[in-house]
Design a protein around this motif. Structure first.
Motif, short mmCIF file in Angstrom:
data_model
loop_
_atom_site.label_atom_id
_atom_site.label_comp_id
_atom_site.label_asym_id
_atom_site.label_seq_id
_atom_site.Cartn_x
_atom_site.Cartn_y
_atom_site.Cartn_z
N ARG A 108 -7.89 38.84 -9.39
CA ARG A 108 -8.63 38.54 -8.16
C ARG A 108 -9.75 39.55 -7.91
O ARG A 108 -10.89 39.17 -7.71
CB ARG A 108 -7.66 38.51 -6.97
CG ARG A 108 -6.57 37.46 -7.08
CD ARG A 108 -7.13 36.05 -7.03
NE ARG A 108 -7.50 35.71 -5.64
CZ ARG A 108 -8.51 34.90 -5.30
NH1 ARG A 108 -9.28 34.40 -6.24
NH2 ARG A 108 -8.73 34.63 -4.03
N ALA A 109 -9.44 40.85 -7.92
CA ALA A 109 -10.45 41.87 -7.58
C ALA A 109 -11.28 42.30 -8.78
O ALA A 109 -12.34 42.90 -8.61
CB ALA A 109 -9.77 43.08 -6.96
N ASP A 110 -10.80 42.03 -10.00
CA ASP A 110 -11.52 42.44 -11.21
C ASP A 110 -11.83 43.94 -11.18
O ASP A 110 -12.96 44.37 -11.39
CB ASP A 110 -12.81 41.62 -11.36
CG ASP A 110 -13.46 41.79 -12.74
OD1 ASP A 110 -12.74 42.16 -13.69
OD2 ASP A 110 -14.68 41.57 -12.85
N LEU A 111 -10.79 44.73 -10.91
CA LEU A 111 -10.94 46.18 -10.82
C LEU A 111 -11.42 46.76 -12.14
O LEU A 111 -10.87 46.47 -13.21
CB LEU A 111 -9.60 46.80 -10.43
CG LEU A 111 -9.57 48.32 -10.25
CD1 LEU A 111 -10.40 48.75 -9.06
CD2 LEU A 111 -8.11 48.79 -10.09
N LYS A 112 -12.45 47.61 -12.08
CA LYS A 112 -13.06 48.18 -13.27
C LYS A 112 -12.67 49.66 -13.43
O LYS A 112 -12.40 50.36 -12.45
CB LYS A 112 -14.58 48.09 -13.18
CG LYS A 112 -15.13 46.68 -13.07
CD LYS A 112 -15.01 45.93 -14.38
CE LYS A 112 -15.92 44.71 -14.44
NZ LYS A 112 -15.70 43.75 -13.35
N PRO A 113 -12.66 50.17 -14.67
CA PRO A 113 -12.43 51.60 -14.89
C PRO A 113 -13.45 52.43 -14.12
O PRO A 113 -14.64 52.10 -14.08
CB PRO A 113 -12.62 51.76 -16.40
CG PRO A 113 -12.34 50.42 -16.98
CD PRO A 113 -12.84 49.44 -15.95
N GLY A 114 -12.98 53.49 -13.50
CA GLY A 114 -13.86 54.39 -12.75
C GLY A 114 -14.08 53.99 -11.31
O GLY A 114 -14.55 54.81 -10.51
N GLU A 115 -13.75 52.75 -10.93
CA GLU A 115 -13.91 52.36 -9.53
C GLU A 115 -12.85 53.01 -8.66
O GLU A 115 -11.75 53.34 -9.12
CB GLU A 115 -13.83 50.83 -9.39
CG GLU A 115 -15.04 50.09 -9.94
CD GLU A 115 -15.04 48.62 -9.58
OE1 GLU A 115 -16.12 48.11 -9.25
OE2 GLU A 115 -13.97 47.98 -9.64
N TRP A 116 -13.18 53.17 -7.39
CA TRP A 116 -12.22 53.70 -6.43
C TRP A 116 -11.37 52.56 -5.88
O TRP A 116 -11.88 51.52 -5.45
CB TRP A 116 -12.93 54.39 -5.27
CG TRP A 116 -13.32 55.81 -5.54
CD1 TRP A 116 -14.56 56.29 -5.85
CD2 TRP A 116 -12.44 56.94 -5.53
NE1 TRP A 116 -14.52 57.65 -6.03
CE2 TRP A 116 -13.23 58.09 -5.84
CE3 TRP A 116 -11.09 57.12 -5.29
CZ2 TRP A 116 -12.70 59.37 -5.91
CZ3 TRP A 116 -10.54 58.40 -5.36
CH2 TRP A 116 -11.35 59.50 -5.67
#
Length: 349
Positions: A160-168
């Motif tokens: 759903r959020a497509d969380l990426k490396p390095g994101e908070w």
């Protein structure tokens, strides 16, 4: 079979002998080997979930062994070690065909719209679509600990959020699903802010990979504190509790174009919270995403991360109990003092 049954909302869970479930023609009967005790079970026991009718057997985070299979089952056989999503879908509607069975209009929710897995046996319909085969290296208790909390956190952050490396990533509420989100976020390479009023939960979040921990009881403005420590706000924020205060804190803690994921189930007075749309959705152009459960087809990605050593559901388990202790475990959830995941792994005790 033995089952933990309550006949009144917030009443005692009595260990009773009840009829064995019938095997669906397209489903299986599982011998339950382990079942998690989740806050969603507490919601059902408390009478705030509209799907729960009395008398009721809770439990939706289960793992076990196929004891019997219906004549239409093709992919599973007696003796298979399995689990399944708590949302059992029909497999044939437009949503299921499109790969989105968690919004199936014909869904059956284990432990809510029907009796659950605080019992020795459980019927699982449409087995070929809903069952998930477990690797021999994964224990039943660990599979049950994945149950609703780890799977929901995984889908919320990955799909759903497509969380990426390095994101908070900001996690508001470090119960089972919040701590699961810490593990998933750390595995994805995110920077994590864990937020909770329970210092023991924050300590566990830190051990699981949180970079920063915050206690709202010591802060004047939780959302502002998150924005300060992240240099402008989280890219992704989740509410893991489903209460108005954490929903607001999650939304307000985002940076511009951030993504809020609603994982905690808002019930009662929290079901329709006022939302500062002008400040957030309109001016800061944030996205609000919902998530609930996971498709059986997505377990392979999660199990792959476990097999690769990137996730370890065993680290979530802080208590293993007998079926006879399930009522006390639900009652203890009246507060927010517990840490980690409780799993019933003794169905005879």
């Amino acid at each position: 079979m033995r089952a933990a049954v309550f006949e009144a909302y917030r009443g005692p869970l009595e260990i009773c002998s009840v009829p064995d479930p019938d095997c669906p023609v397209d489903g299986v009967i599982l011998k339950v080997e382990a079942c998690g005790v989740c806050r969603s079970d507490h919601h059902g026991w408390s009478g705030v979930d509209p799907d729960v009718a009395l008398p009721h057997v809770p439990g939706h985070e289960f793992a076990g062994v196929v004891l019997a299979a219906g004549p239409e089952v093709r992919s599973f056989r007696v003796g298979d070690r399995v689990t399944a999503p708590f949302i059992l879908a029909c497999g044939d509607c437009p949503d299921c065909r499109a790969g989105e069975p968690t919004v199936c209009n014909h869904q059956h929710v284990v432990g809510f719209s029907g009796w659950g897995a605080f019992a020795e046996l459980l019927a699982v319909p449409r087995a070929d679509f809903n069952l998930v085969r477990l690797p021999e290296t994964l224990g039943f208790a660990e599979a049950a600990a994945m149950g609703c909390r780890l799977t929901t956190a995984f889908r919320g952050l990955v799909d759903r959020a497509d969380l990426k490396p390095g994101e908070w990533l900001a996690i508001h509420g470090c119960g089972g699903v919040g701590l699961s989100a810490v593990m998933v976020g750390a595995a994805l390479g995110a920077q994590i802010v864990a937020i909770d009023i329970n210092e023991d939960a924050l300590a566990m979040a830190k051990a699981l990979g949180a970079n920063v921990t915050l206690n709202p009881s010591r802060l004047a403005d939780t959302a502002l504190a998150v924005r300060e420590v992240t240099g402008g706000g989280a890219h992704v924020s989740i509410d893991g509790l489903g209460i108005t205060a954490t929903i607001h804190n999650s939304v307000r803690s985002l940076r511009k174009l951030g993504r809020h994921v609603q994982i905690g189930q808002p019930l009662g007075q929290h079901a329709s919270p006022p939302m500062p749309l002008l400040e957030t959705v309109y001016a800061r152009q944030i996205s609000i995403l919902g998530t609930r459960g996971i498709a059986a087809s997505r377990f392979s990605a999660l199990l792959g991360m476990i097999a690769g050593g990137r996730l370890d559901p065993a680290r979530m388990i802080t208590r293993r109990i007998a079926l006879s202790e399930a009522g006390a475990a639900l009652t203890a959830m009246d507060g927010y003092t517990g840490v980690g995941v409780t799993v019933i792994d003794n169905l005879q005790g």
